[in-house]
Structure formats: C-alpha cells, structure tokens
Scaffold this motif. Sequence first.
Motif, PDB file in Angstrom:
ATOM      1  N   GLN A   9     -11.129  -6.221   6.340  1.00  0.00           N
ATOM      2  CA  GLN A   9     -11.700  -7.508   5.954  1.00  0.00           C
ATOM      3  C   GLN A   9     -12.767  -7.338   4.880  1.00  0.00           C
ATOM      4  O   GLN A   9     -12.831  -8.116   3.947  1.00  0.00           O
ATOM      5  CB  GLN A   9     -12.290  -8.209   7.180  1.00  0.00           C
ATOM      6  N   THR A  10     -13.584  -6.294   4.997  1.00  0.00           N
ATOM      7  CA  THR A  10     -14.640  -6.121   4.009  1.00  0.00           C
ATOM      8  C   THR A  10     -14.076  -5.644   2.677  1.00  0.00           C
ATOM      9  O   THR A  10     -14.464  -6.139   1.637  1.00  0.00           O
ATOM     10  CB  THR A  10     -15.712  -5.106   4.467  1.00  0.00           C
ATOM     11  N   THR A  11     -13.122  -4.701   2.716  1.00  0.00           N
ATOM     12  CA  THR A  11     -12.596  -4.197   1.456  1.00  0.00           C
ATOM     13  C   THR A  11     -11.645  -5.185   0.797  1.00  0.00           C
ATOM     14  O   THR A  11     -11.424  -5.117  -0.390  1.00  0.00           O
ATOM     15  CB  THR A  11     -11.863  -2.845   1.653  1.00  0.00           C
ATOM     16  N   MET A  12     -11.076  -6.090   1.568  1.00  0.00           N
ATOM     17  CA  MET A  12     -10.156  -7.063   0.986  1.00  0.00           C
ATOM     18  C   MET A  12     -10.843  -8.414   0.800  1.00  0.00           C
ATOM     19  O   MET A  12     -10.216  -9.450   0.860  1.00  0.00           O
ATOM     20  CB  MET A  12      -8.917  -7.236   1.870  1.00  0.00           C
ATOM     21  N   GLY A  13     -12.120  -8.394   0.585  1.00  0.00           N
ATOM     22  CA  GLY A  13     -12.881  -9.621   0.379  1.00  0.00           C
ATOM     23  C   GLY A  13     -12.531 -10.249  -0.955  1.00  0.00           C
ATOM     24  O   GLY A  13     -11.579  -9.844  -1.627  1.00  0.00           O
ATOM     25  N   PRO A  14     -13.310 -11.245  -1.398  1.00  0.00           N
ATOM     26  CA  PRO A  14     -13.002 -11.966  -2.629  1.00  0.00           C
ATOM     27  C   PRO A  14     -12.897 -11.051  -3.848  1.00  0.00           C
ATOM     28  O   PRO A  14     -12.092 -11.262  -4.725  1.00  0.00           O
ATOM     29  CB  PRO A  14     -14.188 -12.925  -2.795  1.00  0.00           C
ATOM     30  N   ARG A  15     -13.694  -9.991  -3.885  1.00  0.00           N
ATOM     31  CA  ARG A  15     -13.701  -9.091  -5.023  1.00  0.00           C
ATOM     32  C   ARG A  15     -12.364  -8.373  -5.164  1.00  0.00           C
ATOM     33  O   ARG A  15     -11.864  -8.141  -6.250  1.00  0.00           O
ATOM     34  CB  ARG A  15     -14.824  -8.070  -4.873  1.00  0.00           C
ATOM     35  N   ALA A  16     -11.755  -8.004  -4.033  1.00  0.00           N
ATOM     36  CA  ALA A  16     -10.558  -7.179  -4.058  1.00  0.00           C
ATOM     37  C   ALA A  16      -9.282  -7.985  -4.261  1.00  0.00           C
ATOM     38  O   ALA A  16      -8.244  -7.416  -4.496  1.00  0.00           O
ATOM     39  CB  ALA A  16     -10.462  -6.386  -2.762  1.00  0.00           C
ATOM     40  N   GLN A  17      -9.351  -9.281  -4.180  1.00  0.00           N
ATOM     41  CA  GLN A  17      -8.138 -10.081  -4.260  1.00  0.00           C
ATOM     42  C   GLN A  17      -7.481  -9.953  -5.629  1.00  0.00           C
ATOM     43  O   GLN A  17      -8.097 -10.170  -6.658  1.00  0.00           O
ATOM     44  CB  GLN A  17      -8.461 -11.543  -3.975  1.00  0.00           C
ATOM     45  N   GLY A  18      -6.197  -9.580  -5.608  1.00  0.00           N
ATOM     46  CA  GLY A  18      -5.456  -9.473  -6.858  1.00  0.00           C
ATOM     47  C   GLY A  18      -5.795  -8.280  -7.705  1.00  0.00           C
ATOM     48  O   GLY A  18      -5.456  -8.248  -8.872  1.00  0.00           O
ATOM     49  N   VAL A  19      -6.469  -7.287  -7.149  1.00  0.00           N
ATOM     50  CA  VAL A  19      -6.911  -6.159  -7.949  1.00  0.00           C
ATOM     51  C   VAL A  19      -5.941  -4.981  -7.889  1.00  0.00           C
ATOM     52  O   VAL A  19      -5.677  -4.350  -8.890  1.00  0.00           O
ATOM     53  CB  VAL A  19      -8.329  -5.717  -7.506  1.00  0.00           C
ATOM     54  N   ASN A  20      -5.387  -4.697  -6.729  1.00  0.00           N
ATOM     55  CA  ASN A  20      -4.513  -3.536  -6.573  1.00  0.00           C
ATOM     56  C   ASN A  20      -3.060  -3.928  -6.854  1.00  0.00           C
ATOM     57  O   ASN A  20      -2.539  -4.855  -6.248  1.00  0.00           O
ATOM     58  CB  ASN A  20      -4.655  -2.970  -5.156  1.00  0.00           C
ATOM     59  N   LEU A  21      -2.422  -3.210  -7.771  1.00  0.00           N
ATOM     60  CA  LEU A  21      -1.053  -3.509  -8.159  1.00  0.00           C
ATOM     61  C   LEU A  21      -0.091  -2.439  -7.674  1.00  0.00           C
ATOM     62  O   LEU A  21      -0.423  -1.252  -7.660  1.00  0.00           O
ATOM     63  CB  LEU A  21      -0.929  -3.603  -9.686  1.00  0.00           C
ATOM     64  N   TYR A  22       1.102  -2.876  -7.282  1.00  0.00           N
ATOM     65  CA  TYR A  22       2.179  -1.985  -6.890  1.00  0.00           C
ATOM     66  C   TYR A  22       3.138  -1.900  -8.067  1.00  0.00           C
ATOM     67  O   TYR A  22       3.530  -2.926  -8.631  1.00  0.00           O
ATOM     68  CB  TYR A  22       2.881  -2.557  -5.652  1.00  0.00           C
ATOM     69  N   VAL A  23       3.498  -0.689  -8.452  1.00  0.00           N
ATOM     70  CA  VAL A  23       4.395  -0.471  -9.584  1.00  0.00           C
ATOM     71  C   VAL A  23       5.575   0.358  -9.087  1.00  0.00           C
ATOM     72  O   VAL A  23       5.379   1.415  -8.484  1.00  0.00           O
ATOM     73  CB  VAL A  23       3.683   0.300 -10.717  1.00  0.00           C
ATOM     74  N   LYS A  24       6.803  -0.139  -9.313  1.00  0.00           N
ATOM     75  CA  LYS A  24       7.960   0.662  -8.910  1.00  0.00           C
ATOM     76  C   LYS A  24       8.953   0.790 -10.052  1.00  0.00           C
ATOM     77  O   LYS A  24       8.848   0.117 -11.057  1.00  0.00           O
ATOM     78  CB  LYS A  24       8.619   0.105  -7.659  1.00  0.00           C
TER      79      LYS A  24
END
Length: 131
Positions: A9-24
């Motif tokens: 919950q803390t690491t996926m707060g507002p700051r983290a939203q949409g930041v990590n991308l999955y590339v395949k």
Amino acid sequence: RELRQKTTQTTMGPRAQGVNLYVKNLDENENDDTLKELFTAFGTITSSTAAKDDSDKCKGFGFVCFSTPDEATKAVTEMHLKVVKGKPLYVGLAEKKDARQERLRQRYSPGGGGMGGPMGGKGMDGGKGGM
C-alpha cells in the motif's frame, strides 16, 4: 503477510501509480542496460530489469520504472508495438501478479460479469441463424 500488504500500500501510493512498465517480446540479447537505453528518451528511469534465464539470455520480458506517471505514459504511447530488432514490443503498465490474476479471473470466469468474455459478443444463438 500483513506487513507485505502494508508495504504494498505504501509503495503503490499515488506517486507509484503508472510508473512501472512491463515490456515483453524483447530480443534474447537484451540486458538491463540496453533496455534502459530503449526508454531513456522518455524521462528519468529509476530502474530497468530484463528477466534472464540460467544461461544469462533474456527471457523476452522486463520492467522499466519511470520517476513520474507522465514519463511512463509517454513511453507506453511511443514504444507499444514499436518494432525493435525485428519484434513488435508490448509495453504496458505493470501489475502485481495477484491483481492481474484476479482481473483475468473476473474477466474470463463464467458469470464473472466480464464484457464480451470468451463466449461474449456476436453469435450467442448457437449458430442457428434465423431459422
């Protein structure tokens, strides 16, 4: 388990939203550095990881983390389906494994309320036509 939920919950707060991308669909010769090079033009990358097998070859997917959601959005817009080394890349927002499984379960389970699941769409009359 409780600690893990709090951490998520803390690491996926507002700051983290949409930041990590999955590339395949990455080439087997990609590595952390070459993956980072592909995405550097779109903003500040805080981390990049290409998943590798036992023989140190890329498994075909990886993750790129941007410092802001705007940078991540720009990268998805520009890089999704872009052909790199003869392969069209898939680039999308990364999801936690359990969240992804739950979303897919809801979409594809019978009576799960999914829009146009595997049996949805046209032709629900059993193929009898207008007889």
